[in-house]
Design a protein around this motif. Structure first.
Motif, PDB file in Angstrom:
ATOM      1  N   LEU A 157       0.817  -1.207   0.000  1.00 54.73           N
ATOM      2  CA  LEU A 157       0.000   0.000   0.000  1.00 54.73           C
ATOM      3  C   LEU A 157       0.855   1.263   0.000  1.00 54.73           C
ATOM      4  O   LEU A 157       0.414   2.314  -0.450  1.00 54.73           O
ATOM      5  N   TRP A 158       2.079   1.147   0.546  1.00 60.06           N
ATOM      6  CA  TRP A 158       2.990   2.300   0.559  1.00 60.06           C
ATOM      7  C   TRP A 158       3.615   2.539  -0.794  1.00 60.06           C
ATOM      8  O   TRP A 158       4.290   3.531  -1.001  1.00 60.06           O
ATOM      9  N   ASN A 159       3.460   1.581  -1.714  1.00 61.54           N
ATOM     10  CA  ASN A 159       4.057   1.655  -3.045  1.00 61.54           C
ATOM     11  C   ASN A 159       5.574   1.815  -2.929  1.00 61.54           C
ATOM     12  O   ASN A 159       6.129   2.863  -3.220  1.00 61.54           O
ATOM     13  N   VAL A 160       6.234   0.759  -2.497  1.00 66.50           N
ATOM     14  CA  VAL A 160       7.663   0.816  -2.220  1.00 66.50           C
ATOM     15  C   VAL A 160       8.526   0.520  -3.448  1.00 66.50           C
ATOM     16  O   VAL A 160       9.661   0.124  -3.318  1.00 66.50           O
ATOM     17  N   SER A 161       7.981   0.710  -4.630  1.00 70.40           N
ATOM     18  CA  SER A 161       8.750   0.465  -5.833  1.00 70.40           C
ATOM     19  C   SER A 161       9.941   1.424  -5.904  1.00 70.40           C
ATOM     20  O   SER A 161       9.781   2.640  -5.934  1.00 70.40           O
ATOM     21  N   PHE A 162      11.117   0.863  -5.938  1.00 69.17           N
ATOM     22  CA  PHE A 162      12.342   1.643  -5.925  1.00 69.17           C
ATOM     23  C   PHE A 162      12.468   2.511  -7.176  1.00 69.17           C
ATOM     24  O   PHE A 162      12.854   3.671  -7.105  1.00 69.17           O
ATOM     25  N   GLU A 163      12.110   1.955  -8.313  1.00 62.41           N
ATOM     26  CA  GLU A 163      12.255   2.689  -9.569  1.00 62.41           C
ATOM     27  C   GLU A 163      11.378   3.942  -9.592  1.00 62.41           C
ATOM     28  O   GLU A 163      11.814   5.000 -10.045  1.00 62.41           O
ATOM     29  N   GLN A 164      10.164   3.839  -9.091  1.00 64.64           N
ATOM     30  CA  GLN A 164       9.279   4.996  -9.076  1.00 64.64           C
ATOM     31  C   GLN A 164       9.813   6.082  -8.148  1.00 64.64           C
ATOM     32  O   GLN A 164       9.745   7.261  -8.460  1.00 64.64           O
ATOM     33  N   ARG A 165      10.344   5.668  -7.011  1.00 65.08           N
ATOM     34  CA  ARG A 165      10.875   6.662  -6.069  1.00 65.08           C
ATOM     35  C   ARG A 165      12.128   7.346  -6.606  1.00 65.08           C
ATOM     36  O   ARG A 165      12.325   8.522  -6.404  1.00 65.08           O
ATOM     37  N   VAL A 166      12.984   6.601  -7.274  1.00 61.43           N
ATOM     38  CA  VAL A 166      14.205   7.196  -7.825  1.00 61.43           C
ATOM     39  C   VAL A 166      13.858   8.134  -8.969  1.00 61.43           C
ATOM     40  O   VAL A 166      14.435   9.217  -9.091  1.00 61.43           O
ATOM     41  N   ASN A 167      12.919   7.750  -9.795  1.00 57.06           N
ATOM     42  CA  ASN A 167      12.520   8.633 -10.900  1.00 57.06           C
ATOM     43  C   ASN A 167      11.891   9.928 -10.397  1.00 57.06           C
ATOM     44  O   ASN A 167      12.025  10.971 -11.018  1.00 57.06           O
ATOM     45  N   ALA A 168      11.201   9.869  -9.267  1.00 61.41           N
ATOM     46  CA  ALA A 168      10.569  11.063  -8.712  1.00 61.41           C
ATOM     47  C   ALA A 168      11.550  11.928  -7.914  1.00 61.41           C
ATOM     48  O   ALA A 168      11.265  13.088  -7.642  1.00 61.41           O
ATOM     49  N   ALA A 169      12.711  11.383  -7.574  1.00 60.52           N
ATOM     50  CA  ALA A 169      13.688  12.118  -6.758  1.00 60.52           C
ATOM     51  C   ALA A 169      14.323  13.233  -7.585  1.00 60.52           C
ATOM     52  O   ALA A 169      14.635  13.062  -8.756  1.00 60.52           O
ATOM     53  N   LYS A 170      14.533  14.363  -6.929  1.00 58.52           N
ATOM     54  CA  LYS A 170      15.110  15.518  -7.620  1.00 58.52           C
ATOM     55  C   LYS A 170      16.584  15.732  -7.281  1.00 58.52           C
ATOM     56  O   LYS A 170      17.286  16.407  -8.004  1.00 58.52           O
ATOM     57  N   ASN A 171      17.031  15.146  -6.162  1.00 55.45           N
ATOM     58  CA  ASN A 171      18.446  15.287  -5.803  1.00 55.45           C
ATOM     59  C   ASN A 171      18.921  14.027  -5.071  1.00 55.45           C
ATOM     60  O   ASN A 171      18.143  13.094  -4.848  1.00 55.45           O
ATOM     61  N   ALA A 172      20.187  14.020  -4.706  1.00 59.28           N
ATOM     62  CA  ALA A 172      20.788  12.832  -4.088  1.00 59.28           C
ATOM     63  C   ALA A 172      20.170  12.508  -2.733  1.00 59.28           C
ATOM     64  O   ALA A 172      20.025  11.338  -2.375  1.00 59.28           O
ATOM     65  N   ASN A 173      19.795  13.527  -1.964  1.00 60.65           N
ATOM     66  CA  ASN A 173      19.178  13.283  -0.653  1.00 60.65           C
ATOM     67  C   ASN A 173      17.860  12.525  -0.787  1.00 60.65           C
ATOM     68  O   ASN A 173      17.558  11.642   0.012  1.00 60.65           O
ATOM     69  N   GLU A 174      17.072  12.869  -1.785  1.00 61.42           N
ATOM     70  CA  GLU A 174      15.803  12.175  -1.989  1.00 61.42           C
ATOM     71  C   GLU A 174      16.020  10.740  -2.442  1.00 61.42           C
ATOM     72  O   GLU A 174      15.242   9.857  -2.101  1.00 61.42           O
ATOM     73  N   ILE A 175      17.074  10.480  -3.193  1.00 60.79           N
ATOM     74  CA  ILE A 175      17.395   9.107  -3.604  1.00 60.79           C
ATOM     75  C   ILE A 175      17.757   8.267  -2.385  1.00 60.79           C
ATOM     76  O   ILE A 175      17.307   7.134  -2.237  1.00 60.79           O
ATOM     77  N   VAL A 176      18.561   8.836  -1.480  1.00 61.17           N
ATOM     78  CA  VAL A 176      18.934   8.109  -0.264  1.00 61.17           C
ATOM     79  C   VAL A 176      17.696   7.842   0.587  1.00 61.17           C
ATOM     80  O   VAL A 176      17.515   6.749   1.110  1.00 61.17           O
ATOM     81  N   ARG A 177      16.810   8.834   0.721  1.00 54.80           N
ATOM     82  CA  ARG A 177      15.570   8.631   1.486  1.00 54.80           C
ATOM     83  C   ARG A 177      14.690   7.567   0.850  1.00 54.80           C
ATOM     84  O   ARG A 177      14.033   6.798   1.532  1.00 54.80           O
TER      85      ARG A 177
END
Length: 124
Positions: free
Chosen positions: A27-47
């Motif tokens: 339900l949290w949608n933990v797909s890594f690819e979607q989160r990385v594509n939505a990230a705008k900087n390195a900090n968001e990728i780490v999160r």
């Protein structure tokens, strides 16, 4: 009431808890690819990496809880539980790449328990 009857009363509750722990990351949608594509900087990728790790950890805890409920003692082996595990296993396969670990374990375990239970009921 004996200790055995008291613990048997809690097995359905723990079965539902295990299923909730397995379905929460979906339900949290933990797909890594979607989160990385939505990230705008390195900090968001780490999160996003920590979010995926937390979801996978929650899934593993869910598998442990279900394993204890199903396999310990007299076991709680209801058909609805194994069918739910089978459905969640298929859903976990869509989370790339770490969801494969949980999805394959759920699929194999639930299929084995379903067919082993049917085989036992036919021979009895």
């Amino acid at each position: 009431m004996s200790t055995r009857h008291r613990t048997a009363a809690f097995k359905p509750l723990f079965a539902v808890l295990g299923l909730c722990l397995l379905s929460a990351p979906l339900l949290w949608n933990v797909s890594f690819e979607q989160r990385v594509n939505a990230a705008k900087n390195a900090n968001e990728i780490v999160r996003s990496m920590y979010g995926v790790t937390g979801g996978i950890l929650t899934g593993f805890v869910g598998i442990l809880v279900l394993g204890l409920v199903i396999d310990c003692g007299s076991g709680y082996r209801r058909r609805w539980l194994h069918l739910s595990m089978l459905l969640l296993g298929v859903c976990w396969l869509f989370i790339h790449p770490a969801g494969y670990l949980i999805g394959i374990v759920l699929l194999l375990d639930s299929l084995y328990k379903l067919f082993a239970g049917e085989k036992r009921s036919r021979t009895a």
